[in-house]
Write a protein that holds these residues in place. Structure first.
Motif, short mmCIF file in Angstrom:
data_model
loop_
_atom_site.label_atom_id
_atom_site.label_comp_id
_atom_site.label_asym_id
_atom_site.label_seq_id
_atom_site.Cartn_x
_atom_site.Cartn_y
_atom_site.Cartn_z
N LEU A 1 0.84 -1.24 0.13
CA LEU A 1 0.02 0.00 0.07
C LEU A 1 0.80 1.25 0.15
CD1 LEU A 1 -2.94 1.24 -0.06
CD2 LEU A 1 -2.88 0.97 2.55
N ALA A 2 2.04 1.05 0.53
CA ALA A 2 2.71 2.40 0.70
C ALA A 2 3.56 2.85 -0.52
CB ALA A 2 3.85 2.20 1.99
N ASP A 3 3.78 1.80 -1.39
CA ASP A 3 4.41 1.88 -2.70
C ASP A 3 3.21 2.77 -3.64
OD1 ASP A 3 6.79 0.81 -2.27
OD2 ASP A 3 6.07 -1.43 -2.98
N ALA A 4 2.05 2.29 -3.64
CA ALA A 4 1.02 2.83 -4.11
C ALA A 4 0.79 4.26 -3.78
CB ALA A 4 -0.47 2.14 -4.16
N LEU A 5 0.99 4.50 -2.73
CA LEU A 5 0.69 5.93 -2.09
C LEU A 5 1.69 6.73 -2.57
CD1 LEU A 5 -0.30 5.08 1.61
CD2 LEU A 5 -1.89 6.22 -0.07
N ARG A 6 2.88 6.24 -2.43
CA ARG A 6 4.10 7.16 -2.72
C ARG A 6 4.11 7.53 -4.32
NH1 ARG A 6 10.03 4.65 -1.63
NH2 ARG A 6 8.95 2.99 -2.95
N ASP A 7 3.50 6.53 -5.23
CA ASP A 7 3.20 6.56 -6.73
C ASP A 7 2.22 7.72 -6.93
OD1 ASP A 7 5.21 4.68 -7.28
OD2 ASP A 7 3.65 3.19 -7.76
N ASN A 8 1.46 8.10 -5.87
CA ASN A 8 0.17 8.93 -6.00
C ASN A 8 0.80 10.29 -5.43
OD1 ASN A 8 -2.51 8.02 -7.35
ND2 ASN A 8 -1.29 6.31 -6.56
N GLY A 9 2.05 10.70 -4.92
CA GLY A 9 2.56 11.65 -4.34
C GLY A 9 2.59 11.75 -3.11
N CYS A 10 2.20 10.91 -2.38
CA CYS A 10 2.08 10.89 -0.80
C CYS A 10 3.63 10.71 -0.22
CB CYS A 10 1.00 9.60 -0.37
SG CYS A 10 -0.56 10.02 -0.66
N GLU A 11 3.82 11.30 0.99
CA GLU A 11 5.05 11.01 1.71
C GLU A 11 4.42 10.09 2.92
OE1 GLU A 11 7.50 13.28 5.11
OE2 GLU A 11 6.29 14.42 3.74
N VAL A 12 5.26 8.86 3.16
CA VAL A 12 5.00 7.87 3.85
C VAL A 12 6.04 7.54 5.26
CG1 VAL A 12 4.19 5.45 4.07
CG2 VAL A 12 3.77 6.66 2.12
#
Length: 499
Positions: free
Chosen positions: A24-35
């Motif tokens: 899920l973190a990979d996908a969030l990062r791909d969408n511009g999120c900082e994790v």
């Protein structure tokens, strides 16, 4: 958007919680999120693995002495340690917690630094204070969580939301008439030494090529290496970067009842499953009842002889393997991450009025095959005709064209046409741009559009939609959004107004 993830890995609990959070973190990062990950520094932790994937981490004190991984942690001490580790890290839009030991008290406390809370659970055995709940198991149900969630909490339940990495997409494998290649994988730790049991079961079956995948923390590693000596058709893997490709080449798999169940299912790998822990048993049994795999039982009850007999039966029965593959693929379509992302990112969805600068975007979106097939008119639109239409829409006071966007780009298009014959009514048209369909964005676009519409035309009373009778997705979308159906016409009174 900033996201904090609280999950642990250790020799005792394995890597499953962290691995699905990393997906899920990979996908969030791909969408511009900082994790940022917060993890206890237990023996066998995944802090270095997480850092190697490019995510920031903060280590919490170890010392988890619970008798069971499902027992509660001292939540106040965990929160205090988290605040100390996050010193200067600021606040977060979401906290995602994937931990059997942390319940409603911890989740309520973490809101001091997180605007919204998402919980990943499998057990339905404790109360939650969450805005979003994910349970990707076949056994998940609203009934199981009744009374355990606050009223506004959105629930994502079942295999439609299974968190799978992109490499597991791409269609099912072809099954050989006689099984020749076997993959054995029991996760990053394998505390009950099932990999060793599988080696004992497969010894003396020279017709099979076997890939054993054992994590770096496997307690029987040296013995596994020794057992593979003199076995030319066996390969032992410790660091494997492309597990999906290995599975694609397999004719059958032997594995546990955890998160890897969904990886096997989406590819259609016929599987013999053994539960490594009590919390894997209900899901393993449910998958077996659905005909998706063969469940042999809990690890303590399965002998090497049992496993050997099951391998021989499954390897030689193409009809059974085809049935298992078809049933498992029917349960998992591989789009779970997109659906979960949709729920997480929906608050960040914005609408803006379209302009002539959007001409190419709108032209390509409207002419996309998926959009044309769902439209009342399926004919392609010419560029000249499109420009003429767009200029007319933008110049009209009775028409309103909107583009929905996220940080990573446009999501879809809404158009409202106010009817001359009934000035209190507007007709809505909606489509999603390529790559955005199938995960739930249509519902969020309609909700955002309705909110914007009440501000733009405050005297409007009703929204209508015309839908093709063969467009099942749109029929379901408008029904879910609260529209009243009359054949292929859907009508929805706007809240606070009477039609």
């Amino acid at each position: 958007m900033r996201v904090l993830i609280r999950a642990d890995a250790s020799l005792r609990i394995g890597f499953g919680h962290v691995m699905r959070c990393l997906t899920l973190a990979d996908a969030l990062r791909d969408n511009g999120c900082e994790v940022l990950f917060a993890c206890a520094a237990e023996p066998g932790n995944a802090l270095q693995l997480i850092a190697d994937r490019g995510f920031s981490t903060c280590a919490l004190p170890g010392g988890d002495l619970r008798q069971s991984a499902e027992a509660p942690l001292p939540w106040a001490a965990d929160i205090a340690a988290l605040w100390a580790a996050l010193d200067g890290a600021g606040t977060f839009d979401w906290c995602i917690v994937d931990h059997y030991g942390l319940g409603a008290d911890w989740q309520r406390a973490v809101r001091a630094r997180a605007r919204q809370v998402m919980v990943i659970d499998d057990l339905a055995n404790r109360d939650h204070d969450a805005d979003l709940l994910l349970d990707q198991n076949l056994t998940a149900s609203n009934r199981a969580y009744a009374g355990r969630l606050p009223a506004p909490c959105q629930s994502l339940l079942g295999t439609r939301f299974a968190l799978l990495r992109p490499e597991f997409f791409g269609g099912p494998i072809e099954l050989a008439g006689e099984a020749r290649r076997v993959v054995v994988s029991f996760g990053g730790v394998d505390p009950t030494k099932e990999t060793l049991k599988a080696m004992e079961a497969l010894q003396g079956l020279p017709a099979l090529e076997v890939d054993f995948v054992a994590g770096a923390a496997n307690p029987a590693w040296d013995e596994l290496v020794s057992r593979c000596e003199g076995q030319p058709n066996w390969r032992l893997h410790r660091h494997l970067n492309d597990f999906a490709e290995l599975l694609r080449r397999a004719d059958l798999c032997i594995g546990a009842g955890g998160a890897t169940s969904w990886e096997r299912a989406v590819l259609g790998i016929p599987t013999l499953c053994i539960a490594l822990a009590e919390n894997q048993r209900p899901n393993a049994e449910a998958l077996a009842e659905a005909g998706a795999h063969l469940y042999l039982g809990e690890s303590s009850a399965v002998t090497a002889a049992d496993l050997r007999a099951a391998v021989q039966v499954l390897a030689g029965n193409l009809g059974l393997r085809r049935s298992l593959a078809a049933r498992s693929r029917a349960l998992v379509d591989g789009m779970g991450v997109g659906r979960v992302l949709c729920a997480l990112l929906a608050p960040a969805l914005t609408l803006r009025p379209a302009s002539l600068a959007d001409a190419r975007l709108l032209f390509e979106g409207r002419n996309a095959e998926s959009v044309r097939q769902a439209s009342l008119s399926r004919e392609p639109v010419s560029w000249e005709g499109h420009l003429h239409w767009l200029e007319g829409v933008l110049a009209s006071e009775r028409r309103w064209l909107l583009v929905a966007e996220l940080a990573d780009g446009p999501v879809g298009v809404l158009r409202y046409d106010r009817l001359e014959s009934r000035p209190d009514t507007a007709e809505v048209s909606i489509y999603l741009l390529p790559g955005r369909a199938g995960v739930g964005w249509g519902h969020h676009l309609l909700a955002a559009g309705e909110k914007a519409l009440r501000a733009h035309w405050p005297d409007l009373g009703v929204v209508e939609a015309q839908v093709r009778p063969d467009n099942a997705a749109s029929l379901a979308l408008f029904a879910r959004a609260g529209y009243q159906q009359e054949h292929c016409l859907f009508r929805r009174p706007l809240p606070g107004e009477n039609p």
